[in-house]
Design an enzyme around this catalytic site. Structure first.
Site, PDB file in Angstrom:
ATOM      1  N   THR A 131       1.069  -8.827  -1.500  1.00 42.48           N
ATOM      2  CA  THR A 131       1.555  -9.899  -0.616  1.00 42.48           C
ATOM      3  C   THR A 131       0.394 -10.695  -0.016  1.00 42.48           C
ATOM      4  OG1 THR A 131       1.832  -8.122   0.973  1.00 42.48           O
ATOM      5  CG2 THR A 131       3.821  -9.027   0.036  1.00 42.48           C
ATOM      6  N   ASP A 158      -4.576   3.214 -13.699  1.00 41.31           N
ATOM      7  CA  ASP A 158      -5.612   3.799 -14.552  1.00 41.31           C
ATOM      8  C   ASP A 158      -4.996   3.989 -15.932  1.00 41.31           C
ATOM      9  OD1 ASP A 158      -7.890   5.282 -15.480  1.00 41.31           O
ATOM     10  OD2 ASP A 158      -8.266   5.976 -13.446  1.00 41.31           O
ATOM     11  N   ILE A 159      -5.664   4.700 -16.823  1.00 43.14           N
ATOM     12  CA  ILE A 159      -5.072   4.912 -18.149  1.00 43.14           C
ATOM     13  C   ILE A 159      -3.855   5.837 -17.982  1.00 43.14           C
ATOM     14  CG2 ILE A 159      -7.205   4.489 -19.418  1.00 43.14           C
ATOM     15  CD1 ILE A 159      -7.468   7.560 -19.753  1.00 43.14           C
ATOM     16  N   ASP A 215       1.523   5.474  -0.496  1.00 43.44           N
ATOM     17  CA  ASP A 215       1.183   4.175  -1.092  1.00 43.44           C
ATOM     18  C   ASP A 215      -0.247   4.189  -1.626  1.00 43.44           C
ATOM     19  OD1 ASP A 215       0.991   1.414  -1.602  1.00 43.44           O
ATOM     20  OD2 ASP A 215       0.622   0.909   0.496  1.00 43.44           O
ATOM     21  N   LYS A 255      -0.932   3.228  -4.889  1.00 39.60           N
ATOM     22  CA  LYS A 255      -1.010   2.143  -5.897  1.00 39.60           C
ATOM     23  C   LYS A 255      -1.869   2.553  -7.092  1.00 39.60           C
ATOM     24  CE  LYS A 255      -0.718  -1.616  -2.456  1.00 39.60           C
ATOM     25  NZ  LYS A 255      -1.062  -0.986  -1.180  1.00 39.60           N
ATOM     26  N   ARG A 312       0.918  -3.557  11.278  1.00 37.41           N
ATOM     27  CA  ARG A 312       0.305  -3.992  12.530  1.00 37.41           C
ATOM     28  C   ARG A 312       1.274  -4.544  13.564  1.00 37.41           C
ATOM     29  NH1 ARG A 312      -4.217  -6.909   9.028  1.00 37.41           N
ATOM     30  NH2 ARG A 312      -2.403  -6.905   7.668  1.00 37.41           N
ATOM     31  N   ASN A 349      -2.653   8.583 -19.227  1.00 37.04           N
ATOM     32  CA  ASN A 349      -2.780  10.031 -19.089  1.00 37.04           C
ATOM     33  C   ASN A 349      -3.292  10.443 -17.705  1.00 37.04           C
ATOM     34  OD1 ASN A 349      -2.523  12.635 -20.359  1.00 37.04           O
ATOM     35  ND2 ASN A 349      -4.759  12.736 -20.158  1.00 37.04           N
ATOM     36  N   THR A 350      -4.227   9.669 -17.188  1.00 32.35           N
ATOM     37  CA  THR A 350      -4.782   9.972 -15.865  1.00 32.35           C
ATOM     38  C   THR A 350      -3.729   9.778 -14.779  1.00 32.35           C
ATOM     39  OG1 THR A 350      -6.969   9.335 -16.621  1.00 32.35           O
ATOM     40  CG2 THR A 350      -6.630   9.304 -14.251  1.00 32.35           C
ATOM     41  N   LYS A 388       4.492   5.265   6.068  1.00 32.48           N
ATOM     42  CA  LYS A 388       3.714   5.018   4.860  1.00 32.48           C
ATOM     43  C   LYS A 388       2.289   5.509   5.068  1.00 32.48           C
ATOM     44  CE  LYS A 388       2.100   0.826   3.531  1.00 32.48           C
ATOM     45  NZ  LYS A 388       0.710   1.030   3.083  1.00 32.48           N
ATOM     46  N   GLN A 416      -2.113 -11.365   5.678  1.00 26.65           N
ATOM     47  CA  GLN A 416      -0.952 -11.528   4.804  1.00 26.65           C
ATOM     48  C   GLN A 416      -0.658 -13.008   4.593  1.00 26.65           C
ATOM     49  OE1 GLN A 416       0.188  -9.123   3.206  1.00 26.65           O
ATOM     50  NE2 GLN A 416       0.571  -7.286   4.410  1.00 26.65           N
TER      51      GLN A 416
HETATM   52  O1  C5P Z   1      -0.087  -4.471   8.910  1.00 23.56           O
HETATM   53  P1  C5P Z   1       0.805  -4.940   7.808  1.00 23.56           P
HETATM   54  O2  C5P Z   1       2.259  -5.042   8.230  1.00 23.56           O
HETATM   55  O3  C5P Z   1       0.289  -6.195   7.142  1.00 23.56           O
HETATM   56  O4  C5P Z   1       0.733  -3.764   6.739  1.00 23.56           O
HETATM   57  C1  C5P Z   1       1.320  -3.875   5.476  1.00 23.56           C
HETATM   58  C2  C5P Z   1       1.082  -2.618   4.716  1.00 23.56           C
HETATM   59  O5  C5P Z   1       1.696  -2.745   3.444  1.00 23.56           O
HETATM   60  C3  C5P Z   1      -0.383  -2.289   4.463  1.00 23.56           C
HETATM   61  O6  C5P Z   1      -0.493  -0.866   4.535  1.00 23.56           O
HETATM   62  C4  C5P Z   1      -0.632  -2.770   3.044  1.00 23.56           C
HETATM   63  O7  C5P Z   1      -1.582  -1.976   2.368  1.00 23.56           O
HETATM   64  C5  C5P Z   1       0.745  -2.565   2.403  1.00 23.56           C
HETATM   65  N1  C5P Z   1       1.043  -3.400   1.246  1.00 23.56           N
HETATM   66  C6  C5P Z   1       0.982  -4.777   1.277  1.00 23.56           C
HETATM   67  N2  C5P Z   1       1.280  -5.513   0.163  1.00 23.56           N
HETATM   68  C7  C5P Z   1       1.652  -4.899  -0.972  1.00 23.56           C
HETATM   69  C8  C5P Z   1       1.727  -3.495  -1.001  1.00 23.56           C
HETATM   70  C9  C5P Z   1       1.415  -2.778   0.134  1.00 23.56           C
HETATM   71  O8  C5P Z   1       0.689  -5.351   2.321  1.00 23.56           O
HETATM   72  N3  C5P Z   1       2.005  -5.622  -2.018  1.00 23.56           N
END
Ligand code: C5P
Length: 235
Positions: free
Chosen positions: A121, A63-64, A58, A60, A213, A66-67, A31, A192
């Site tokens: 999350t 925005d509007i 990823d 995410k 991580r 069209n963008t 990712k 998290q």
């Molecule tokens: O290090 P860790 O396992 O917490 O990384 C989770 C990854 O998933 C991060 O890159 C974070 O940006 C991404 N993510 C998230 N929750 C979401 C969408 C993406 O933790 N809802």
């Protein structure tokens, strides 16, 4: 797109990414998120692709319509396997994203799968209520976004493991549930809030897990990845 655990390459730059990837002999599903993309731009995606890895880009988008449509058209040309938007951007925005992705996919190439973030999350029900003013139980807010995402024609959602089963029941088994917030039993939770182990994620209905991580911060990332794979694949 394979269903291996997706490794979040949350590194500051290209050097660290390729140092990390050089430890692995197999092709991975990785990712690339905002941190890396903002530093290195689309070239980092092309270079990782050249090594044969599948990529979840990823970014995410939110925005509007069209963008987002135009941005997705550009991302489609990078040949990534999975992209995402925020469901909070609305149905029109998600439809625009899908249109852009279809328009930008080179002829003869497979279109990337596209999913929407329901609630991060890292978000708690209390934060959702106090900061977003969404006065619903978290699970109901997530299910609503999942149904909206499905109605826009997208392939699935990013959600926490705790919502994956309910989403499959409402939106169908084929509707992807991609779940971050994965930790090894007894490991650090970091920022998290809604977490699960890889085997817990499988049991609770995840289609794909995202692990950052717990692998990238491990003393031996290859061993940590193997352990995650074994737990994820265990029936
Ligand atoms: O290090 P860790 O396992 O917490 O990384 C989770 C990854 O998933 C991060 O890159 C974070 O940006 C991404 N993510 C998230 N929750 C979401 C969408 C993406 O933790 N809802």
């Amino acid at each position: 797109m394979n269903n291996k655990p997706i490794i979040a390459l949350d590194f500051p730059g290209e050097k660290e990414v390729f140092q990390f990837l050089s430890q692995f002999e197999e092709q991975l599903f990785v990712k690339v998120g905002m941190e890396l993309y903002m530093q290195e731009g689309p070239d980092i995606v092309r270079k990782i692709k050249e090594q044969g890895h599948d990529i979840f880009l990823d970014l995410k988008l939110h925005d509007i319509p069209n963008t987002v449509k135009s941005a997705m058209k550009g991302l489609a040309r990078l040949g990534v396997d999975l992209v995402n938007v925020h469901a909070a951007g609305g149905k029109n925005m998600m439809e625009g994203a899908l249109e852009g992705l279809e328009a930008g996919t080179p002829v003869g190439k497979k279109r990337a799968a596209i999913i929407a973030v329901t609630q991060l999350t890292s978000t708690t029900e209390e934060q959702m209520r106090n900061e977003q003013r969404i006065d619903l139980p978290l699970i109901d807010a997530v299910l609503h976004y999942a149904q909206l995402t499905k109605s826009a024609g997208l392939n699935g959602v990013v959600c926490s493991v705790h919502e994956a089963r309910a989403i499959a029941e409402v939106c169908g088994e084929d509707f992807l549930r991609v779940t971050p917030g994965i930790r090894m039993a007894g490991g650090e939770t970091h920022d998290q809030k809604r977490i699960a182990t890889p085997d817990g994620a499988r049991e609770d209905g995840s289609s794909l897990i995202v692990v950052g991580r717990a692998i990238t911060g491990a003393a031996n990332p290859v061993a940590a990845y193997k352990e995650v794979c074994e737990l994820w694949e265990a029936k």
